[in-house]
Design a protein around this motif. Structure first.
Motif, PDB file in Angstrom:
ATOM      1  N   TYR A   6      41.668  40.006  35.590  1.00  0.00           N
ATOM      2  CA  TYR A   6      40.386  39.573  35.031  1.00  0.00           C
ATOM      3  C   TYR A   6      39.421  40.752  35.062  1.00  0.00           C
ATOM      4  O   TYR A   6      39.636  41.722  35.779  1.00  0.00           O
ATOM      5  CB  TYR A   6      39.804  38.419  35.843  1.00  0.00           C
ATOM      6  N   ASN A  34      34.806  38.517  32.065  1.00  0.00           N
ATOM      7  CA  ASN A  34      35.339  37.219  32.496  1.00  0.00           C
ATOM      8  C   ASN A  34      34.435  36.594  33.546  1.00  0.00           C
ATOM      9  O   ASN A  34      34.204  35.386  33.543  1.00  0.00           O
ATOM     10  CB  ASN A  34      36.741  37.373  33.104  1.00  0.00           C
ATOM     11  N   ASN A  73      31.111  35.445  32.062  1.00  0.00           N
ATOM     12  CA  ASN A  73      31.301  34.217  31.296  1.00  0.00           C
ATOM     13  C   ASN A  73      31.797  33.043  32.133  1.00  0.00           C
ATOM     14  O   ASN A  73      32.046  31.967  31.595  1.00  0.00           O
ATOM     15  CB  ASN A  73      32.290  34.461  30.149  1.00  0.00           C
ATOM     16  N   GLU A 126      34.692  32.712  33.525  1.00  0.00           N
ATOM     17  CA  GLU A 126      36.108  32.396  33.304  1.00  0.00           C
ATOM     18  C   GLU A 126      36.978  32.755  34.510  1.00  0.00           C
ATOM     19  O   GLU A 126      38.162  32.438  34.551  1.00  0.00           O
ATOM     20  CB  GLU A 126      36.622  33.153  32.072  1.00  0.00           C
TER      21      GLU A 126
END
Lengths: 103, 270
Positions: free
Chosen positions: B58, B62, B65, B67
């Motif tokens: 990641y 990421n 956001n 994620e």
């Protein structure tokens, strides 16, 4: 080639590094000067100019650009107003458009 | 209280990532919990210089956001304890690098790290502005060359006007000059700006001079920060730089030429 060069290295009248330094000092001083921001009367000047122009031509905030440049010892105030491009009238400068209703 | 340090320069190719990698590694070697973040969204390279490119899962975007969480994205360095790397995203849109997002990630990192090193991309676009915005201190990497010095001066102007500290009217970002790729013999000959010349033009304190050295390329080939290379001039110079940053008063090395003997001058050579 190398022998004499190495022993009697001529002291160049001006080394390239000295030239680089001199050029940098000039450009950096110039750029620092213009970076120092525009004078604080500029926004007010821009607003008042816009009001005057608006008496005659419908322009909005985004169509007036005020720019201040420093060159050598003097300053250049550049004023750029984009007139709305409706009819050929715009060529006539700040004359009041007669057919405003048509828009 | 964590310190955020941006490694910046304006111009590309002057040694920002090399400096970020060695500076962060040096801080961690000396026992400080350190994370180094790659801000070059789209052109990730810090992972390669640090030798962890195959462990990236990641990335920074990421996390912004939501994620992935920080623990999933942070890469723990295998050689040096206390050192973590947060890689840049390679494919995402640069717009994802928002001020709010970056601030949120930095605040989370502040909980666990003493030093947060931000490796800036070249230029003065969003990535570079975000990398310097939250900085407390800045390492301005400069080469003894006209375009690099000029760009460094521009970056100094941006640090003074567009950083969070400037905007909030706090104490200014503390600036440090890192003069990289220096060749003392060329400066002596008058073919290269000298340390003094660059200092006179930029007017900020000198943190370190990194000599031009083949070991910089060799260590990047191997994915090892040059500060870890024993016997390397550049590595030793980075070590000194870190010590100076931490408050040690060390003389600058590698800034003068070793005097050549008469015979060597006579017959040229090296």
């Amino acid at each position: 080639m190398g022998l004499f060069d190495n022993i009697f290295r001529p002291s160049p009248n001006k080394s390239s590094a000295a030239l680089a330094k001199e050029r940098l000092q000039i450009i950096v001083a110039h750029e620092r000067g213009s970076r120092r921001g525009s004078p604080d009367y500029l926004p007010a000047l821009k607003k008042e100019l816009l009001e005057v122009v608006r008496k005659y031509v419908p322009v909005d905030q985004s169509q007036i650009k005020v720019h201040l440049d420093r060159e050598g010892g003097y300053e250049v105030l550049e004023l750029n107003i984009t007139l709305p491009d409706e009819e050929p009238q715009s060529r006539r400068g700040l004359e009041i458009p007669r057919n405003t209703g048509q828009g | 209280m964590a310190t955020v340090i941006v490694v910046t320069s304006g111009k590309g190719g002057v040694g920002k990532t090399t400096t970020s990698a060695s500076f962060a590694t040096g801080l961690a070697q000396r026992g400080y919990r350190t994370v180094v973040i790659d801000f070059d969204v789209g052109l990730r390279n810090l992972d390669l210089i640090m030798g962890c490119e195959r462990r990236v899962v990641y990335d920074f975007i990421n996390i912004i956001n939501g994620e992935a969480n920080l623990n999933q994205a942070l890469i723990r360095d295998k050689r040096v304890e206390n050192l973590h790397i947060l890689p840049a995203s390679q494919t995402r849109d640069k717009e994802a690098l928002t001020k709010e997002g970056v601030e949120r990630v930095l605040n989370e990192l502040r909980q666990n790290f003493e030093y947060i090193v931000c490796d800036s991309p070249a230029g003065i676009e969003r990535g570079a502005l975000m990398a310097l915005y939250f900085a407390d201190e800045a390492l301005v990497v400069t080469n003894p060359e006209v375009s690099s010095v000029r760009d460094s001066d521009r970056i100094l102007g941006i640090l003074a006007s567009r950083s969070r500290r400037a905007e909030q009217g706090e104490a200014p970002v503390k600036e440090h000059l890192v003069l990289a790729r220096y060749a003392p013999e060329r400066a002596d000959r008058g073919d290269m700006l000298s340390v003094e010349d660059v200092l006179e033009i930029l007017g900020i304190p000198l943190l370190g001079v990194i000599p031009e050295s083949p070991t910089v390329l060799q260590s990047s080939n191997a994915g090892v920060p040059v500060v870890l290379e024993d016997g390397s001039d550049a590595g030793a110079a980075y070590g000194d730089l870190v010590d100076r940053f931490l408050g040690k008063n060390l003389p600058h090395r590698f800034i003068t030429t070793q005097k050549k003997g008469f015979l060597k001058r006579l017959f040229g050579g090296g």
